[in-house]
Design an enzyme around this catalytic site. Structure first.
Site, PDB file in Angstrom:
ATOM      1  N   ASN A   1      83.700 -15.402  67.938  1.00  0.00           N
ATOM      2  CA  ASN A   1      84.427 -14.212  68.271  1.00  0.00           C
ATOM      3  C   ASN A   1      85.594 -13.892  67.176  1.00  0.00           C
ATOM      4  O   ASN A   1      86.703 -14.135  67.455  1.00  0.00           O
ATOM      5  CB  ASN A   1      84.868 -14.828  69.619  1.00  0.00           C
TER       6      ASN A   1
ATOM      7  N   LYS B   1      91.592 -17.576  74.790  1.00  0.00           N
ATOM      8  CA  LYS B   1      91.316 -17.712  73.354  1.00  0.00           C
ATOM      9  C   LYS B   1      91.931 -16.691  72.702  1.00  0.00           C
ATOM     10  O   LYS B   1      91.969 -16.644  71.244  1.00  0.00           O
ATOM     11  CB  LYS B   1      90.120 -18.039  73.075  1.00  0.00           C
TER      12      LYS B   1
ATOM     13  N   GLU C   1      85.897  -7.876  80.532  1.00  0.00           N
ATOM     14  CA  GLU C   1      85.662  -9.155  81.013  1.00  0.00           C
ATOM     15  C   GLU C   1      87.033  -9.743  81.702  1.00  0.00           C
ATOM     16  O   GLU C   1      86.935 -10.176  82.955  1.00  0.00           O
ATOM     17  CB  GLU C   1      85.250 -10.216  80.153  1.00  0.00           C
ATOM     18  N   TYR C   2      87.999  -9.577  81.115  1.00  0.00           N
ATOM     19  CA  TYR C   2      89.357 -10.288  81.554  1.00  0.00           C
ATOM     20  C   TYR C   2      89.626  -9.245  82.879  1.00  0.00           C
ATOM     21  O   TYR C   2      90.025  -9.851  83.918  1.00  0.00           O
ATOM     22  CB  TYR C   2      90.551  -9.936  80.675  1.00  0.00           C
TER      23      TYR C   2
ATOM     24  N   LYS D   1      82.716  -6.451  70.765  1.00  0.00           N
ATOM     25  CA  LYS D   1      82.608  -7.678  71.498  1.00  0.00           C
ATOM     26  C   LYS D   1      84.272  -7.790  71.942  1.00  0.00           C
ATOM     27  O   LYS D   1      84.277  -8.266  73.049  1.00  0.00           O
ATOM     28  CB  LYS D   1      82.241  -9.017  70.509  1.00  0.00           C
TER      29      LYS D   1
ATOM     30  N   MET E   1      77.618 -22.438  71.503  1.00  0.00           N
ATOM     31  CA  MET E   1      77.075 -21.501  71.208  1.00  0.00           C
ATOM     32  C   MET E   1      75.833 -21.553  70.068  1.00  0.00           C
ATOM     33  O   MET E   1      74.927 -21.058  70.097  1.00  0.00           O
ATOM     34  CB  MET E   1      77.932 -20.258  70.864  1.00  0.00           C
TER      35      MET E   1
ATOM     36  N   SER F   1      77.466 -12.643  73.261  1.00  0.00           N
ATOM     37  CA  SER F   1      78.069 -12.807  74.653  1.00  0.00           C
ATOM     38  C   SER F   1      76.851 -13.341  75.334  1.00  0.00           C
ATOM     39  O   SER F   1      75.834 -13.064  75.305  1.00  0.00           O
ATOM     40  CB  SER F   1      78.704 -11.608  75.218  1.00  0.00           C
ATOM     41  N   GLY F   2      77.332 -14.272  76.294  1.00  0.00           N
ATOM     42  CA  GLY F   2      76.533 -14.848  77.192  1.00  0.00           C
ATOM     43  C   GLY F   2      76.696 -16.350  77.586  1.00  0.00           C
ATOM     44  O   GLY F   2      76.249 -16.909  78.423  1.00  0.00           O
TER      45      GLY F   2
ATOM     46  N   ASN G   1      75.715 -29.157  60.404  1.00  0.00           N
ATOM     47  CA  ASN G   1      77.204 -29.009  61.156  1.00  0.00           C
ATOM     48  C   ASN G   1      77.906 -29.984  60.283  1.00  0.00           C
ATOM     49  O   ASN G   1      77.554 -30.980  59.460  1.00  0.00           O
ATOM     50  CB  ASN G   1      76.949 -29.862  62.582  1.00  0.00           C
TER      51      ASN G   1
ATOM     52  N   HIS H   1      84.287  -6.008  75.175  1.00  0.00           N
ATOM     53  CA  HIS H   1      83.754  -6.493  76.122  1.00  0.00           C
ATOM     54  C   HIS H   1      84.432  -7.642  76.676  1.00  0.00           C
ATOM     55  O   HIS H   1      84.450  -7.700  78.118  1.00  0.00           O
ATOM     56  CB  HIS H   1      82.360  -7.147  75.394  1.00  0.00           C
ATOM     57  N   ASN H   2      85.324  -8.502  75.969  1.00  0.00           N
ATOM     58  CA  ASN H   2      85.940  -9.567  76.560  1.00  0.00           C
ATOM     59  C   ASN H   2      87.423  -9.117  77.253  1.00  0.00           C
ATOM     60  O   ASN H   2      87.726  -9.241  78.278  1.00  0.00           O
ATOM     61  CB  ASN H   2      86.464 -10.456  75.272  1.00  0.00           C
TER      62      ASN H   2
END
Ligand code: 6PG
Length: 476
Positions: free
Chosen positions: A104, A262, A191-192, A184, A14, A130-131, A33, A187-188
């Site tokens: 998330n 997750k 989504e589930y 969010k 992401m 999201s995406g 990173n 949203h998830n």
């Protein structure tokens, strides 16, 4: 080179997608990173976009490369890593810099982080993105929580990188504090629910009719051109049509029936329960995923209880395929109605004043649950922003009135054939209870009063009453 406009920490799938997206839209990005090899690899792979990317070997260098006041986007794993990065950044940042958590996160962690940073001069933003990989790279849906003024500062950048639905950017400020991450999470949860109900329909066609993956994929592909038009139905058709390069068989037949999670879907169900808002379709979907993980136990139970009835030796009738389509649609209506009720309740409880129409609008493109359907949902909340429940909206009531008989036939068919449809039947059970003017909780109240003297309300008089029970007799 001029200073970067933003810093980004965490070059996973992401994070790297978002960094390239921002660079492509003309925003110079300083990137860092934890393992520097990844930073080098990312930079090397960035091609023409390298001119807008500043690879940094340390946090200190990252901070020095950004033009103040600095926005820094964290794209690290939710949880401990976010706290560690915030702690490290606090030493390096100045007044008015912004830390944005784009992972998330559990919104309760986000609220704690707002409190912890309060008074530090650093602004915090909790941002749901999201995406998946493609969305991050080419246009995600972005759900922002925090101070409105912070969003105003970030808005040009966020609207530049967000997905667009008919020209409208799918990015919005949704409220203070944890609002963005809460939305969010819902949203998830949805989504589930969407994914589980699609899998249940697949199960009916596979196990109830013995259909092959490719033929089932064709059905989903057809549906994707109609009322079910959505990203998830589209990818379902593609997944079902894909052959396994190793065996040549349908790939889906070679994939183990055990799905991971997750945690965000589970948080949606937990929060719904905590608020006392029924979100039974989301709950069933989360539970079904947990049961999927119990493969060994399921194999044991299959031999203990025997199988179901054998698949029908014929293709489903066209009318039954139409029923499946409408059943999925009805289940979807209930799942979204429940999810939006949870957001509505949280909106009052946390004083977020969540803009439900805007949420539907920024989910129309970019995110995993994107669909045509969300456009109708946005219109429903536009027409009636204070709607008590989506199932009471005139447009949705009309759609549900048309679809619920199919849901009933499909759930009944599956029950008699021994095929599991936990999310679809949860949707049906909820719908039937929701529209029952006189329910059965009068008996529950009688029971509660009998064993605990909790009292009950009467239909014909005010106040709390007790029954003439002789509790001692039942105990003896
Ligand atoms: C998205 C997805 C994304 C991801 C989650 C859910 O909106 O882009 O929801 O956040 O797929 O990791 O994954 P699990 O299925 O593992 O909970």
């Amino acid at each position: 080179m001029t200073k970067a406009e933003i810093g980004l920490i965490g070059l996973g799938v992401m994070g790297s997608g978002l960094a390239l997206n921002m660079a492509e839209k003309g925003y110079p990005v300083a990137v860092y990173n934890r393992t520097s090899a990844r930073t080098g690899e990312f930079f090397e792979g960035a091609g023409d976009l390298r001119g807008n990317l500043v690879p940094c070997a340390s946090l200190k260098e990252l901070v020095a490369q950004i033009r103040p006041p600095r926005p820094i986007l964290l794209m690290v794993q939710a949880g401990k890593a976010v706290d560690e990065q915030i702690k490290a950044l606090r030493e390096l940042l100045s007044e008015d810099d912004i830390i944005i958590d784009g992972g998330n996160a559990n919104f309760r962690d986000t609220m704690r982080r707002f409190d912890e940073l309060d008074g530090s001069g650093i602004t915090f933003v909790g941002m749901g993105v999201s995406g998946g990989a493609v969305g991050a790279r080419h246009g995600p849906s972005i759900m922002v929580g925090g101070e409105r003024a912070a969003y105003t500062r970030l808005e040009p950048l966020l609207t530049a990188i967000a997905a667009r639905y008919r020209g409208e950017p799918c990015s919005a400020w949704l409220g203070e504090g944890g609002a963005g991450h809460f939305v969010k999470t819902l949203h998830n949860g949805i989504e589930y629910a969407d994914m589980q109900m699609i899998a249940e329909i697949y199960g009916i066609l596979r196990d109830g009719f013995g259909m092959k993956a490719g033929a089932i994929g064709d059905i989903f592909g057809r549906w994707n051109g109609g009322r079910l038009d959505s990203y998830l139905v589209g990818i379902t058709a593609e997944v079902l049509a894909t052959a396994d390069p190793a065996t040549g068989r349908p790939l889906v037949d070679m994939i183990l029936d055990r799905a991971g999670q997750k945690g965000t879907g589970r948080w949606a169900a937990v929060e719904a329960q905590m608020m006392g808002v029924p979100a039974t379709v989301i709950e069933s979907a989360v539970a079904a995923r947990s049961l999927s993980a119990e493969k060994t136990m399921r194999v044991g139970a299959a031999s203990a209880y025997g199988g179901r009835t054998a698949p029908a030796a014929r293709e489903p009738e066209p009318a039954f395929v139409d029923d499946l389509e409408l059943a999925l649609f009805a289940g979807k209506i209930v799942a979204y109605a429940q999810g939006f009720s949870v957001m509505d309740e949280a909106s009052c409880g946390f004083r977020w004043n969540l803009p439900l129409a805007t949420i539907a609008r920024i989910w129309r493109a970019g995110c995993i649950i994107r669909s045509q359907f969300l456009d109708r949902l946005a219109l429903a909340y536009d027409a009636d922003p204070d709607a008590a429940h989506l199932l009471l909206n005139r447009d949705f009531a009309a759609m549900m009135s048309e679809a619920h008989a199919s849901l009933r036939r499909v759930v009944a068919h599956a029950a008699l054939a021994g095929l599991p449809v936990p999310a679809l039947s949860a949707a049906l059970g909820y719908f039937d209870a929701f529209r029952q003017a006189r329910g059965t909780a009068n008996l529950i109240q009688g029971q509660r009063d009998y064993f605990g003297a909790h009292g009950f309300e009467r239909t014909d008089a005010e106040g709390l009453h007790h029954g003439p029970w002789d509790s001692s007799r039942a105990e003896g």
